[in-house]
Write a protein that holds these residues in place. Structure first.
Motif: not given
Length: 243
Positions: A189-198, A200-211
């Protein structure tokens, strides 16, 4: 669309006009130099012409060639919105206000290097020939991409039968979801997902956590991916030998 503008020496002329079915179009005509006052200059946009699409990668280079005709050119100005990028004028040297990461070759192509996400968008190429009072406008759309880093997988055993696994990647563009290559099961089961934007560079950082519920035993040959880049293979629910 045709817009008539009275040239006023070296004065910068900005024209606002509302066109049915579209938003307010702001045409910025840079330094209309005609050699005399009172000349009528026509900006001609062929709205039936196809948008020129180009692609570039962050950190890379791109060459933009305007569709010029084989006749003497008075000037060719290349701009993004109202920002002057680079250009050519037959009777004077253009040395100031150019983007530092651009240069123009003899064939009037504009070369942009060290691309950033912010360089993406629509560009206008404004061309005026010596034998005409029309300024021809061509629109080029530049799409910028950046490859996501190879996803890093972090294992968090909670106890013998409960695990959390986090998949993270950074530096990509545009946004892309993290995909889990795991069995379809109520034990996962997926429990968390996040996205942030740098900022300075405006590029994307992604993270996801699964149980993972490990009551069914060990799960092998698992991975996660984002933007076409896949992590190393991993396993979960490996029971530890107690000493």
């Amino acid at each position: 669309m045709t817009i008539d503008v009275d040239a006023e020496g070296d004065k910068r002329v900005v024209v606002n006009r509302r066109v049915p079915g579209s938003q307010l179009i702001r045409e910025s005509i840079v330094e209309l130099i005609e050699g005399r006052r009172g000349v009528t200059v026509t900006l001609r946009c062929d709205e039936s012409a196809a948008l020129i699409e180009l692609r570039g990668e962050v950190g890379g280079n791109v060459t933009i060639q305007c569709a010029v005709e084989w006749r003497p050119i008075l000037f060719l100005y290349f701009q993004k919105g109202t920002d002057f990028v680079n250009g050519y004028h037959a009777s004077k040297k253009i040395s100031s206000n150019k983007w530092a990461n651009t240069w123009m070759s003899q064939d009037k192509a504009v070369h942009i290097y060290s691309l950033k996400v912010s360089h993406g968008g629509d560009y206008d190429c404004l061309v005026k020939y010596n034998d005409s009072h029309e300024i021809h406008k061509y629109v080029i759309h530049l799409s910028i991409t950046a490859n996501f880093s190879k996803p890093a997988v972090t294992l968090h055993p909670i106890d013998d039968i409960h695990w959390l696994v986090t998949c993270s990647s950074h530096g990509g563009y545009p946004s892309s979801e993290i995909m889990w290559n795991v069995p379809e099961s109520p034990m996962v089961k997926a429990v968390n997902s996040s996205e942030t934007t740098d900022p300075v560079t405006l590029t994307i950082n992604r993270s996801s956590t699964v149980f993972f519920n490990c009551s069914g035993g060990e799960m092998k040959n698992l991975s996660c991916s984002v933007g076409g880049v896949t992590s190393d293979i991993f396993s979960v629910c490996e029971y530890q030998t107690q000493e």
